[in-house]
Write an enzyme that holds these catalytic residues in place. Structure first.
Site, PDB file in Angstrom:
ATOM      1  N   GLU A   1       0.825  -1.204   0.000  1.00 15.81           N
ATOM      2  CA  GLU A   1       0.000   0.000   0.000  1.00 15.81           C
ATOM      3  C   GLU A   1       0.863   1.261   0.000  1.00 15.81           C
ATOM      4  OE1 GLU A   1      -3.676  -2.033   2.447  1.00 15.81           O
ATOM      5  OE2 GLU A   1      -1.891  -1.352   3.500  1.00 15.81           O
TER       6      GLU A   1
ATOM      7  N   ARG B   1       4.261   1.084   2.007  1.00 14.93           N
ATOM      8  CA  ARG B   1       4.268   0.051   3.042  1.00 14.93           C
ATOM      9  C   ARG B   1       5.280  -1.019   2.633  1.00 14.93           C
ATOM     10  NH1 ARG B   1      -1.079  -3.183   5.308  1.00 14.93           N
ATOM     11  NH2 ARG B   1      -0.051  -5.088   5.998  1.00 14.93           N
TER      12      ARG B   1
ATOM     13  N   ARG C   1      -0.236  -1.291  15.804  1.00 16.61           N
ATOM     14  CA  ARG C   1      -1.030  -0.228  15.188  1.00 16.61           C
ATOM     15  C   ARG C   1      -1.690   0.605  16.288  1.00 16.61           C
ATOM     16  NH1 ARG C   1      -3.781  -2.998   9.783  1.00 16.61           N
ATOM     17  NH2 ARG C   1      -1.808  -3.696   8.871  1.00 16.61           N
TER      18      ARG C   1
END
Length: 541
Positions: free
Chosen positions: A396, A412, A476
């Site tokens: 990504e 990414r 995350r």
């Protein structure tokens, strides 16, 4: 000898006095959602060794807080924790307000918390009555804040717990969060359960030529899992800078195409682009057909036929995002038959200074390795081309024009630890690794956002790059906005702002709301799609 005896007696007397129980207070750096009836303002942890009853908690608001924006303040008691967890230092045994339970994301779960008091006459100093019998050991309390619906999304708030009284005496209060935390408002654009959908994921965000905010995302009806599933592309539209959002639109859905169930015709991972020359809005997404409800990353195969490989499809709007065209399939234009899977960024694309439309893309090549790159159109979206990937084993990506004709691709990287950054001057025919690649921007292997804002388009009067992602190498969490003043070579800690310290899915997308304000749509710890706006000068002092 007498003096020594008195000193010893004094020491023994001091030792016999037990230290008072201390209450620990934490103010989390998470968004305060205007539409929520409960937002965690403070967590409190009290290990009651001697204390029997908590009498009350006093909260002070900062002198600059507009008290007219606040609807109520509440005190909740949430019981104790398991013995084996006491060494972990938690401030909550559970999530008090769910962000994932459909239809139950706006208020505290009454199974987990008992409301002790609520105050609706808001003053700078508020006493919240507790009168709560304490469990012998750890006790959890929290203070909840509810805003009025009219509270501006741009408003901020500071507050502190000034005192806690128990057994008729003030307890020692220790704040464990950073001093003077500024809490920011947000809007939950999409909550679990909205419009009958279990989850919303994968944000994209742009500002049209008319100043309209257009947010796109996956509408994941059955669960939060990736394609292939019953997934449509949803869109939310705001004409007041993100304060309010119109009813969700569905620009792209395939339903029971060719007789297969909807869950075998999912379309997702959108990227959105504004053609700044015409104000035509484009959305590109991946359509998966006939994959037996298995993950498309592995179930899309070589070839071009829709029964074997994912299709790259687009829709466009010529009325500022109100209505959308039928899907346009561009797979034959850009995919190579030996590739297993071709899809977009996701997030957003750009219009270059010369009018070229550019979307970030990713593809799984014939060796089953993913690669990030770009696709572009020189004719306003009629035809599209792809040249070469920037770096292998990347997925990504987001693209920005850092100089006229120079594109930066921020990717990414499956190697983990940091973002990969490459540049191209020939629309992806050749690529050069940027000096910041693999060093400057840490990541936990996740999607991120990058936008370039020219000096004439922002209040700072400087060319800037703005970046957002989970600011971590392992998990995350810690969604952070960062600004670079030197074209992405450095990202000073002085020019960063933490928005959400909580755990979340981590995807985000940035746009400029106006010359003074950054807008971000992201997967937060408090809602599936959260929008916040931040003044540039709050990051660049």
């Amino acid at each position: 000898m007498k003096k020594l005896f008195l000193s010893l007696l004094c020491l023994l007397s001091i030792m016999s006095v037990k230290a008072a129980d201390t209450i620990l207070v934490k103010s989390p750096q998470i968004p305060i959602l205007i539409e929520r009836h409960d937002n965690v303002l403070f967590y409190m942890r009290l290990n009651a060794n001697e204390t029997k009853v908590l009498d009350n908690v006093t909260v002070n608001f900062g002198k600059d807080v507009n008290l007219n924006n606040i609807k109520s303040l509440k005190l909740y008691y949430s019981g104790t924790e398991a013995l084996q967890d006491r060494g972990k230092g938690r401030f909550a045994p559970v999530e008090y307000i769910s962000s994932h339970n459909p239809g139950k994301t706006l208020s505290a779960n009454p199974s987990y918390s008992v409301m002790k008091s609520e105050v609706t006459k808001i003053k700078n100093t508020i006493v919240l009555e507790g009168k709560q019998k304490l469990f012998p050991g750890v006790n959890f309390f929290w203070v909840s804040l509810e805003m009025k619906e009219t509270a501006p999304i741009s408003s901020v708030l500071t507050a502190s717990v000034s005192s806690v009284k128990a057994d008729g005496k003030n307890l020692p209060v220790k704040t464990v969060s950073e001093d003077n935390i500024i809490r920011r408002m947000g809007v939950g654009v999409r909550h679990a359960g909205d419009d009958g959908s279990a989850a919303f994921r994968i944000p994209g965000l742009v500002t049209s030529n008319k100043g309209t905010l257009l947010g796109v995302y996956d509408v994941r009806y059955n669960s939060s899992v990736d394609l292939q599933e019953h997934i449509d592309i949803g869109l939310s539209r705001s004409t007041d800078g993100g304060q309010t959002w119109e009813k969700m639109r569905i620009p792209m859905a395939f339903g029971e195409y060719d007789g297969l169930p909807s869950a075998q015709n999912g379309v997702g991972d959108p990227s959105i682009l504004v053609d700044t020359k015409t104000n035509t809005i484009w959305i590109v997404a991946a359509w998966t057909h006939g994959m037996g409800n298995q993950r498309a990353w592995w179930s899309s195969h070589q070839g071009m036929d829709l029964n074997n490989t994912a299709q790259l499809v687009m829709v466009k709007s010529t009325d500022d995002g109100k209505t959308w065209s039928e899907p346009i399939n561009i797979t034959e234009q850009v995919k190579l038959p030996e590739w297993y899977f071709l899809l977009q960024g996701p997030g957003r694309g750009i219009t270059m200074s010369d009018g070229t439309l550019v979307f970030p893309i990713q593809f799984i090549d014939k060796t089953r390795i993913p690669n990030a790159g770009i696709m572009y159109s020189k004719d306003g979206g009629k035809t599209w081309k792809i040249h070469n990937h920037a770096r292998t084993n990347t997925t990504e990506a987001q693209v920005a024009e850092v100089e006229p004709g120079v594109l930066m691709l921020n990717m990414r990287d499956n190697r983990g630890g940091s973002r990969a950054v490459y540049t191209t001057t020939d629309l992806g025919k050749t690529w050069k690794e940027h000096e910041s690649s693999r060093t400057a921007l840490r990541e936990p292997v996740c999607m991120a956002s990058l936008i370039s804002v020219k000096a004439e388009d922002n209040v700072l009067g400087k060319d800037i790059l703005i970046f957002s992602n989970p600011n971590s190498t392992s998990q995350r969490k810690d969604i952070t906005i960062k600004i670079s003043l030197d074209g992405g070579y450095t990202w000073s800690e002085d020019h960063q702002l933490l928005l959400d310290e909580g755990y979340n899915w981590g995807y985000s997308c940035l746009t400029m709301v106006d010359k003074e304000t950054i807008g971000i749509l992201y997967e937060s710890s408090v809602a599936h799609m959260t929008f916040q706006s931040v003044k540039l000068k709050d990051i660049i002092k």
